[in-house]
Design an enzyme around this catalytic site. Structure first.
Site, mmCIF file in Angstrom:
data_model
loop_
_atom_site.group_PDB
_atom_site.id
_atom_site.type_symbol
_atom_site.label_atom_id
_atom_site.label_comp_id
_atom_site.label_asym_id
_atom_site.label_seq_id
_atom_site.Cartn_x
_atom_site.Cartn_y
_atom_site.Cartn_z
ATOM 1 C CD GLU A 98 -2.554 1.832 0.684
ATOM 2 O OE1 GLU A 98 -3.468 1.101 0.291
ATOM 3 O OE2 GLU A 98 -2.420 3.020 0.320
ATOM 4 N N GLY A 130 2.921 0.162 -5.502
ATOM 5 C CA GLY A 130 2.497 -1.190 -5.888
ATOM 6 C C GLY A 130 3.070 -1.625 -7.223
ATOM 7 C CG ASP A 147 -9.148 -2.752 -2.600
ATOM 8 O OD1 ASP A 147 -9.927 -2.102 -3.326
ATOM 9 O OD2 ASP A 147 -9.257 -2.812 -1.360
ATOM 10 C CB SER A 149 -8.191 4.810 -5.338
ATOM 11 O OG SER A 149 -6.838 5.053 -5.643
HETATM 12 N N1 SPM Z 1 -11.062 -1.938 0.252
HETATM 13 C C1 SPM Z 1 -11.929 -0.991 -0.318
HETATM 14 C C2 SPM Z 1 -11.206 0.051 -1.064
HETATM 15 C C3 SPM Z 1 -11.970 0.491 -2.247
HETATM 16 N N2 SPM Z 1 -11.209 0.416 -3.447
HETATM 17 C C4 SPM Z 1 -11.934 0.648 -4.656
HETATM 18 C C5 SPM Z 1 -12.550 1.977 -4.634
HETATM 19 C C6 SPM Z 1 -13.132 2.383 -5.929
HETATM 20 C C7 SPM Z 1 -13.787 3.698 -5.725
HETATM 21 N N3 SPM Z 1 -14.394 4.179 -6.908
HETATM 22 C C8 SPM Z 1 -15.608 3.578 -7.215
HETATM 23 C C9 SPM Z 1 -16.180 4.207 -8.403
HETATM 24 C C10 SPM Z 1 -16.320 3.230 -9.476
HETATM 25 N N4 SPM Z 1 -16.506 3.887 -10.694
#
Ligand code: SPM
Length: 271
Positions: A98, A130, A147, A149
């Site tokens: 991370e 990562g 996982d 963003s």
């Molecule tokens: N462990 C949870 C962390 C979340 N990671 C993914 C977040 C994605 C956020 N955006 C969502 C919008 C999808 N278009």
């Protein structure tokens, strides 16, 4: 990321709000959805529905693999994915990378039911980039879970082809990747890009859709690639004790997640 579109949740208290080295981190108490983690203004999870995404991103690849022992998780400093992987007794080692250690600290303070994933003695935490971490690995993992963003800010590098090539190299023979795959409603360009990259690199590719009411569009995709095992059906039975711990994943949901609406099928077929 969604001009002209907003999702509103009533906030009752701001529990944390600070800029880290990488991003703005906000942790709120909401009226209806429990606590909510927001990075750079984008909802990452709420206590109300976090389990849908965390369970599917973890258990789809872990149950598609006949014998997952060595796992890598990239991103997801809240620990929810680690919590789900930890339910698999036969997993031996979980490397976790991370970039932002403040997300881990905030989650340990305010989201202990997710951050409990870090208490697993099989977890080895690496703070860093990562992409760089993956590029140093060869044939090391049975399953890699990304996982991330969204593809702006710190998550951007995790949507590039060079990263996906690194993921492939880091897999053992027969290995599987599962990556946050954006929304078939909101991010069709990214969905197509991710599916195409995975399809070019992996002999087996599939795209699953998961309901997450508090993500824009109400769902999110999981883009998967495999060096051998089929993805759309579980390779193993789930034990009663593990099934009892889960709220979303079942063997039936595993298969159903890959059944997409016609417009999404066409999108992924390139039509
Ligand atoms: N462990 C949870 C962390 C979340 N990671 C993914 C977040 C994605 C956020 N955006 C969502 C919008 C999808 N278009």
């Amino acid at each position: 990321m969604w001009p002209g579109i907003a999702l509103s949740l009533e906030i009752t208290q701001t529990l944390y709000s600070k800029k880290s080295l990488f991003q703005q981190i906000d942790l709120y108490e909401t009226r209806q959805h429990g606590r909510m983690l927001v990075l750079d203004g984008i909802i990452q999870l709420t206590q109300f529905d976090e389990y849908t995404y965390q369970e599917m991103l973890s258990h789809l690849p872990l149950f598609a693999h006949p014998s997952p022992r060595n796992i890598l998780v990239i991103g997801g400093g809240d620990g929810g994915i680690l919590r789900e992987i930890g339910r698999h007794e036969k997993v031996e080692q979980i490397d976790f990378c991370e970039i932002d250690e403040e997300v881990i600290a905030v989650s340990k303070q305010f989201l202990p039911e997710l951050a409990c994933g870090f208490d697993d003695p099989r977890v080895r935490v690496h703070i860093g980039d990562g992409n760089a971490f993956v590029q140093e690995k060869t044939a090391a993992y049975d399953v890699i879970i990304v996982d991330s963003s969204d593809p702006i800010g710190p998550g951007e590098a995790l949507f590039q082809k060079s990263f996906y090539e690194g993921l492939k190299t880091a897999l053992k023979p027969g290995g599987i990747i599962a990556c946050q795959g954006e929304s078939i409603f909101m991010h069709q360009k990214w969905v197509v890009t991710l599916a195409r990259m995975t399809g070019e690199l992996f002999p087996v590719q599939a795209y699953a859709n998961v309901q997450v009411p508090t993500y824009p569009g109400g769902s999110i995709g999981i883009c998967m690639g495999s060096l051998g095992p089929e993805l759309v059906r579980p390779a193993r039975k789930i034990s009663h004790s593990l099934q009892d711990q889960l709220k979303y994943y079942t063997p039936q949901m595993h298969e159903a997640a890959f059944v997409l609406p016609r417009f999404a099928e066409k999108l992924l077929e390139g039509r």
